[in-house]
Motif scaffolding. Structure first.
Motif, PDB file in Angstrom:
ATOM      1  N   VAL A  94     -25.316  14.203  24.585  1.00  0.00           N
ATOM      2  CA  VAL A  94     -24.381  13.258  24.302  1.00  0.00           C
ATOM      3  C   VAL A  94     -23.447  14.601  24.911  1.00  0.00           C
ATOM      4  O   VAL A  94     -23.075  15.969  24.933  1.00  0.00           O
ATOM      5  CB  VAL A  94     -24.701  12.886  23.077  1.00  0.00           C
ATOM      6  CG1 VAL A  94     -22.935  12.544  22.273  1.00  0.00           C
ATOM      7  CG2 VAL A  94     -25.651  11.883  22.115  1.00  0.00           C
ATOM      8  N   ARG A  95     -21.643  14.120  25.400  1.00  0.00           N
ATOM      9  CA  ARG A  95     -21.176  15.002  25.672  1.00  0.00           C
ATOM     10  C   ARG A  95     -20.345  15.341  24.313  1.00  0.00           C
ATOM     11  O   ARG A  95     -19.825  14.490  23.809  1.00  0.00           O
ATOM     12  CB  ARG A  95     -20.258  14.054  27.005  1.00  0.00           C
ATOM     13  CG  ARG A  95     -19.278  14.755  27.172  1.00  0.00           C
ATOM     14  CD  ARG A  95     -19.476  15.760  28.210  1.00  0.00           C
ATOM     15  NE  ARG A  95     -18.304  16.508  29.166  1.00  0.00           N
ATOM     16  CZ  ARG A  95     -17.194  17.247  28.688  1.00  0.00           C
ATOM     17  NH1 ARG A  95     -17.692  17.781  27.402  1.00  0.00           N
ATOM     18  NH2 ARG A  95     -16.346  17.653  29.313  1.00  0.00           N
ATOM     19  N   VAL A  96     -20.047  16.191  24.352  1.00  0.00           N
ATOM     20  CA  VAL A  96     -19.389  17.106  23.282  1.00  0.00           C
ATOM     21  C   VAL A  96     -18.488  18.194  23.985  1.00  0.00           C
ATOM     22  O   VAL A  96     -19.040  19.180  25.260  1.00  0.00           O
ATOM     23  CB  VAL A  96     -19.842  17.870  22.291  1.00  0.00           C
ATOM     24  CG1 VAL A  96     -20.240  16.724  21.096  1.00  0.00           C
ATOM     25  CG2 VAL A  96     -20.960  19.078  22.875  1.00  0.00           C
ATOM     26  N   PRO A  97     -16.911  18.495  23.633  1.00  0.00           N
ATOM     27  CA  PRO A  97     -16.594  19.513  24.290  1.00  0.00           C
ATOM     28  C   PRO A  97     -17.569  21.359  24.079  1.00  0.00           C
ATOM     29  O   PRO A  97     -18.229  21.361  23.000  1.00  0.00           O
ATOM     30  CB  PRO A  97     -15.345  20.064  23.486  1.00  0.00           C
ATOM     31  CG  PRO A  97     -15.000  18.510  22.926  1.00  0.00           C
ATOM     32  CD  PRO A  97     -16.389  18.073  22.438  1.00  0.00           C
ATOM     33  N   HIS A  98     -17.295  21.679  25.490  1.00  0.00           N
ATOM     34  CA  HIS A  98     -18.109  22.963  25.714  1.00  0.00           C
ATOM     35  C   HIS A  98     -17.699  23.953  24.476  1.00  0.00           C
ATOM     36  O   HIS A  98     -16.560  24.235  24.215  1.00  0.00           O
ATOM     37  CB  HIS A  98     -17.678  23.411  26.457  1.00  0.00           C
ATOM     38  CG  HIS A  98     -18.262  22.087  27.739  1.00  0.00           C
ATOM     39  ND1 HIS A  98     -19.730  21.491  28.041  1.00  0.00           N
ATOM     40  CD2 HIS A  98     -17.697  21.664  29.542  1.00  0.00           C
ATOM     41  CE1 HIS A  98     -19.802  20.568  29.309  1.00  0.00           C
ATOM     42  NE2 HIS A  98     -18.599  20.543  30.022  1.00  0.00           N
ATOM     43  N   LEU A  99     -19.062  24.395  23.555  1.00  0.00           N
ATOM     44  CA  LEU A  99     -18.361  25.516  22.763  1.00  0.00           C
ATOM     45  C   LEU A  99     -18.155  27.133  23.625  1.00  0.00           C
ATOM     46  O   LEU A  99     -19.216  27.512  24.441  1.00  0.00           O
ATOM     47  CB  LEU A  99     -19.300  25.848  21.885  1.00  0.00           C
ATOM     48  CG  LEU A  99     -19.187  26.544  20.546  1.00  0.00           C
ATOM     49  CD1 LEU A  99     -18.401  27.066  19.615  1.00  0.00           C
ATOM     50  CD2 LEU A  99     -20.599  26.950  20.298  1.00  0.00           C
ATOM     51  N   LEU A 142     -20.306   5.284  26.612  1.00  0.00           N
ATOM     52  CA  LEU A 142     -20.115   5.836  24.642  1.00  0.00           C
ATOM     53  C   LEU A 142     -22.077   5.473  24.201  1.00  0.00           C
ATOM     54  O   LEU A 142     -22.225   5.200  23.639  1.00  0.00           O
ATOM     55  CB  LEU A 142     -18.981   5.302  24.336  1.00  0.00           C
ATOM     56  CG  LEU A 142     -18.771   5.622  23.069  1.00  0.00           C
ATOM     57  CD1 LEU A 142     -19.406   7.557  22.603  1.00  0.00           C
ATOM     58  CD2 LEU A 142     -17.632   5.438  22.123  1.00  0.00           C
ATOM     59  N   GLY A 143     -21.475   3.804  25.104  1.00  0.00           N
ATOM     60  CA  GLY A 143     -22.583   3.262  24.624  1.00  0.00           C
ATOM     61  C   GLY A 143     -24.331   3.654  24.426  1.00  0.00           C
ATOM     62  O   GLY A 143     -25.152   3.800  23.869  1.00  0.00           O
ATOM     63  N   ASP A 144     -24.589   4.670  26.080  1.00  0.00           N
ATOM     64  CA  ASP A 144     -25.405   5.039  26.362  1.00  0.00           C
ATOM     65  C   ASP A 144     -25.611   6.250  25.542  1.00  0.00           C
ATOM     66  O   ASP A 144     -27.058   6.117  24.986  1.00  0.00           O
ATOM     67  CB  ASP A 144     -25.336   5.551  27.770  1.00  0.00           C
ATOM     68  CG  ASP A 144     -25.726   4.203  28.681  1.00  0.00           C
ATOM     69  OD1 ASP A 144     -26.081   2.764  28.297  1.00  0.00           O
ATOM     70  OD2 ASP A 144     -24.671   4.648  30.031  1.00  0.00           O
ATOM     71  N   ALA A 145     -24.360   7.810  25.076  1.00  0.00           N
ATOM     72  CA  ALA A 145     -24.999   8.202  24.328  1.00  0.00           C
ATOM     73  C   ALA A 145     -25.311   7.525  22.573  1.00  0.00           C
ATOM     74  O   ALA A 145     -26.393   8.246  22.419  1.00  0.00           O
ATOM     75  CB  ALA A 145     -23.329   9.078  24.335  1.00  0.00           C
ATOM     76  N   LEU A 146     -24.413   6.279  22.287  1.00  0.00           N
ATOM     77  CA  LEU A 146     -25.252   6.128  20.900  1.00  0.00           C
ATOM     78  C   LEU A 146     -26.812   5.754  20.934  1.00  0.00           C
ATOM     79  O   LEU A 146     -27.289   6.016  20.087  1.00  0.00           O
ATOM     80  CB  LEU A 146     -24.444   5.209  20.654  1.00  0.00           C
ATOM     81  CG  LEU A 146     -22.572   5.582  20.452  1.00  0.00           C
ATOM     82  CD1 LEU A 146     -22.201   4.358  20.537  1.00  0.00           C
ATOM     83  CD2 LEU A 146     -22.838   6.160  19.007  1.00  0.00           C
ATOM     84  N   ARG A 147     -26.530   5.243  22.396  1.00  0.00           N
ATOM     85  CA  ARG A 147     -28.465   4.661  22.042  1.00  0.00           C
ATOM     86  C   ARG A 147     -29.533   5.648  22.358  1.00  0.00           C
ATOM     87  O   ARG A 147     -30.336   6.055  22.052  1.00  0.00           O
ATOM     88  CB  ARG A 147     -28.921   3.575  23.216  1.00  0.00           C
ATOM     89  CG  ARG A 147     -27.702   1.991  22.886  1.00  0.00           C
ATOM     90  CD  ARG A 147     -28.319   1.256  24.464  1.00  0.00           C
ATOM     91  NE  ARG A 147     -27.970   1.670  24.942  1.00  0.00           N
ATOM     92  CZ  ARG A 147     -26.833   1.249  25.953  1.00  0.00           C
ATOM     93  NH1 ARG A 147     -26.350   0.847  25.244  1.00  0.00           N
ATOM     94  NH2 ARG A 147     -26.342   1.778  27.307  1.00  0.00           N
ATOM     95  N   ARG A 148     -28.850   6.700  23.021  1.00  0.00           N
ATOM     96  CA  ARG A 148     -29.676   7.962  23.005  1.00  0.00           C
ATOM     97  C   ARG A 148     -29.790   9.267  21.673  1.00  0.00           C
ATOM     98  O   ARG A 148     -30.703   9.246  21.197  1.00  0.00           O
ATOM     99  CB  ARG A 148     -29.472   9.088  24.162  1.00  0.00           C
ATOM    100  CG  ARG A 148     -29.536   9.191  25.597  1.00  0.00           C
ATOM    101  CD  ARG A 148     -29.075  10.015  26.315  1.00  0.00           C
ATOM    102  NE  ARG A 148     -28.069   9.871  26.529  1.00  0.00           N
ATOM    103  CZ  ARG A 148     -26.647   9.607  27.154  1.00  0.00           C
ATOM    104  NH1 ARG A 148     -26.912   8.821  27.957  1.00  0.00           N
ATOM    105  NH2 ARG A 148     -25.683  10.118  27.161  1.00  0.00           N
ATOM    106  N   GLY A 271     -23.226  -1.883  23.596  1.00  0.00           N
ATOM    107  CA  GLY A 271     -25.222  -2.372  24.136  1.00  0.00           C
ATOM    108  C   GLY A 271     -25.482  -1.814  22.353  1.00  0.00           C
ATOM    109  O   GLY A 271     -26.468  -1.200  22.489  1.00  0.00           O
ATOM    110  N   PRO A 272     -25.405  -1.852  20.933  1.00  0.00           N
ATOM    111  CA  PRO A 272     -25.842  -1.858  19.644  1.00  0.00           C
ATOM    112  C   PRO A 272     -27.489  -2.149  20.106  1.00  0.00           C
ATOM    113  O   PRO A 272     -27.869  -2.552  20.683  1.00  0.00           O
ATOM    114  CB  PRO A 272     -25.724  -2.122  19.471  1.00  0.00           C
ATOM    115  CG  PRO A 272     -24.972  -3.931  19.376  1.00  0.00           C
ATOM    116  CD  PRO A 272     -24.567  -3.374  20.957  1.00  0.00           C
ATOM    117  N   VAL A 273     -28.365  -1.067  19.137  1.00  0.00           N
ATOM    118  CA  VAL A 273     -29.613  -1.075  18.815  1.00  0.00           C
ATOM    119  C   VAL A 273     -30.158  -2.032  18.106  1.00  0.00           C
ATOM    120  O   VAL A 273     -28.822  -2.604  17.654  1.00  0.00           O
ATOM    121  CB  VAL A 273     -29.969  -0.036  18.575  1.00  0.00           C
ATOM    122  CG1 VAL A 273     -30.414   1.007  19.665  1.00  0.00           C
ATOM    123  CG2 VAL A 273     -29.599   0.330  17.306  1.00  0.00           C
ATOM    124  N   ALA A 274     -31.228  -2.636  17.561  1.00  0.00           N
ATOM    125  CA  ALA A 274     -31.148  -3.648  17.091  1.00  0.00           C
ATOM    126  C   ALA A 274     -31.240  -2.947  15.337  1.00  0.00           C
ATOM    127  O   ALA A 274     -31.442  -1.509  15.196  1.00  0.00           O
ATOM    128  CB  ALA A 274     -33.494  -3.441  17.114  1.00  0.00           C
TER     129      ALA A 274
END
Length: 324
Positions: A94-99, A142-148, A271-274
């Motif tokens: 998931v992409r977050v700001p680099h620390l 973002l949907g791809d990241a949320l499914r991960r 694209g939500p999960v079940a």
């Protein structure tokens, strides 16, 4: 309390030590929107920028309140939570700001701070409002990241920083949600006569929703209160998740209740999960009550956007009563 925010001179030594002796601070702007931590954009002499997070009582607008002891979303703020959650989201792709660096209180400032990548000032919320034709790709990514996240499972619910060191919870997550909602209802009833008058009916409604929830033993990574204002969009259309201190192992339905509320018509693009419909209904109503209690509480202090908070509470009072 008197709030004294940071000035450019306050961060010069931090920037020199963490970014290099040849770096000079040219500007320091405190960004709006934060309620628990301060967020500043630091301008540098090479025309680049970085973001500074500051965890300090003077940056926290929330007054103290009674809470459910094992509620994983209570007071979800602080440098340790940020570091653990940042690592977990990065590991999940998931992409977050680099620390860039963390700095403990007492080293350069009287507060714990972190320097992170400046991923830009465009939120997905602004893009959806002003340029919806350009929001398709960030929403899909973002949907791809949320499914991960929502297919990364843990054996128990709770904050990531806690689960490695403490035993499994003694009760199911839906019981925590119920107690949390009842606590928020008590707060709300003390502040507004309309939910106070409907208190018994609201309690009955909550108990009915809770009774329909079936047991569960696995939990996924959830952000906690993800809205389009918590997603930055880079010039390349890449969504970057922020405000990650509330990340926890919990029901995916908790996340999707927020997503449905905050993304509106754009929600299905994710694209939500079940989902479990009964669990979703309980979580959604509990969140309605929290969106009355929290705004009314913070509006009693010196939060600068008080009118916005009161309007938010008003909308959710109407929704809470309409459900009855």
């Amino acid at each position: 309390m008197t709030r004294i925010f940071l000035r450019p001179d306050d961060v010069r030594d931090l920037v020199r030590d963490r970014l290099g002796a040849d770096r000079r601070v040219t500007a320091l702007d405190r960004l709006t929107g934060g309620t628990r931590k301060g967020v500043y954009r630091i301008g540098l002499d090479d025309f680049s920028t970085v973001i500074l997070y500051v965890w300090s009582p003077r940056e926290n607008y929330w007054p103290e309140a009674e809470t459910v002891p094992d509620d994983p979303f209570t007071e979800a703020s602080g440098p340790e939570l940020f570091a653990v959650n940042h690592a977990a989201l990065t590991a999940a792709g998931v992409r977050v700001p680099h620390l860039i660096a963390r700095d403990p209180a007492g080293h350069h400032l009287d507060a714990d701070v972190a320097l992170v990548e400046d991923a830009g000032g465009v939120t997905l919320e602004a893009l959806l409002a002003r340029h919806p034709d350009r929001a398709g790709e960030p929403l899909a990514r973002l949907g791809d990241a949320l499914r991960r996240m929502h297919t990364t499972f843990g054996p128990r619910w709770g904050r990531l920083a806690d689960t490695a060191h403490s035993p499994s919870p003694a009760r199911p997550s839906e019981d925590v949600v119920l107690d949390r909602a009842l606590g928020h209802l008590a707060e709300v009833a003390a502040r507004d006569p309309r939910p106070a008058a409907a208190r018994n009916r609201i309690v009955d409604h909550l108990l009915g929703l809770h009774a329909r929830v079936r047991p569960r033993r696995t939990y996924a990574l959830v952000h906690g209160e993800l809205g389009p204002d918590h997603v930055l969009v880079t010039p390349a259309g890449e969504p970057v998740m922020i405000d990650i201190e509330g990340l926890t192992w919990f029901d995916v339905e908790w996340e999707h209740a927020w997503l449905r509320l905050r993304f509106g018509a754009a929600y299905q693009t994710l694209g939500p999960v079940a989902l479990d419909a009964d669990r979703l209904a309980l979580h959604r109503y509990a969140q309605v009550l929290s969106l009355i209690a929290g705004p009314l509480r913070i509006a009693e202090g010196d939060f600068p956007e008080r009118r916005w908070m009161l309007d938010l509470a008003e909308r959710n009072i109407a929704e809470a009563l309409a459900a009855l």
